[in-house]
Design a protein around this motif. Sequence first.
Motif, PDB file in Angstrom:
ATOM      1  N   LYS A 191       0.808  -1.209   0.000  1.00 12.28           N
ATOM      2  CA  LYS A 191       0.000   0.000   0.000  1.00 12.28           C
ATOM      3  C   LYS A 191       0.848   1.269   0.000  1.00 12.28           C
ATOM      4  O   LYS A 191       0.503   2.239  -0.630  1.00 12.28           O
ATOM      5  N   GLN A 230      -6.416  -4.695   2.153  1.00 11.29           N
ATOM      6  CA  GLN A 230      -7.248  -4.203   3.248  1.00 11.29           C
ATOM      7  C   GLN A 230      -6.393  -3.377   4.195  1.00 11.29           C
ATOM      8  O   GLN A 230      -5.175  -3.486   4.184  1.00 11.29           O
ATOM      9  N   PRO A 231      -7.035  -2.518   4.977  1.00  8.33           N
ATOM     10  CA  PRO A 231      -6.278  -1.655   5.893  1.00  8.33           C
ATOM     11  C   PRO A 231      -5.461  -2.479   6.894  1.00  8.33           C
ATOM     12  O   PRO A 231      -5.815  -3.606   7.224  1.00  8.33           O
ATOM     13  N   GLU A 290      -4.308   2.854   5.450  1.00  9.07           N
ATOM     14  CA  GLU A 290      -5.454   2.602   4.574  1.00  9.07           C
ATOM     15  C   GLU A 290      -4.991   2.002   3.249  1.00  9.07           C
ATOM     16  O   GLU A 290      -3.809   2.037   2.927  1.00  9.07           O
ATOM     17  N   SER A 306      -4.517   6.923   8.700  1.00  5.82           N
ATOM     18  CA  SER A 306      -5.556   7.631   9.453  1.00  5.82           C
ATOM     19  C   SER A 306      -5.372   7.324  10.930  1.00  5.82           C
ATOM     20  O   SER A 306      -4.930   6.239  11.307  1.00  5.82           O
TER      21      SER A 306
END
Length: 175
Positions: free
Chosen positions: A32, A98-99, A144, A150
């Motif tokens: 990510k 996915q986070p 994320e 976040s």
Amino acid sequence: MFPANGHALIEIALRTAVIYAVVLLGMRLSGKREVGQMTPFDLTLLLLISNAVQNAMTGPDTSLLGGVVAASTLLLLNYLIAEVSGGNRRFRKFVEGQPSLLVHDGEVITSHMAKEHVSMDELQSALREHGIASYHDVALAVLEVDGSISCLKYDEIKPTASTHLAHRKFIQKRE
């Protein structure tokens, strides 16, 4: 300007689809952070990959129509991936990931940080962007799927929330 036959156009579409799948898988496997926070090295890699796979997509056909077929195939595949992702949660998780939880209840999860290639400097930078001085003040910090981090402070979780963090905050507040 135009290829000799229709078989060449079908071959271009198939080559392009294979290259799209390989590059999409490669980007997905890179993590990510690579997608969300492009460095000059990442941009250079992306530009070089696009140049390297161009010939693999069109083969010896350098015609205008061959380029249009390759570009149209990429746009169509991208549209189809977006459509299927929008309606199928499992597929979306496969394509996007996915986070990942980086901080939980004021504690850094170093194994998740290492897996996602997130340094403490990057985490601290994200905390500062959210106006948080220390990870000890963070109830949750999440990497994320878009590469952003976040954060939730304890005071941002309502006491009525059905999480153990809300309960912990409520207990701390009464002491």
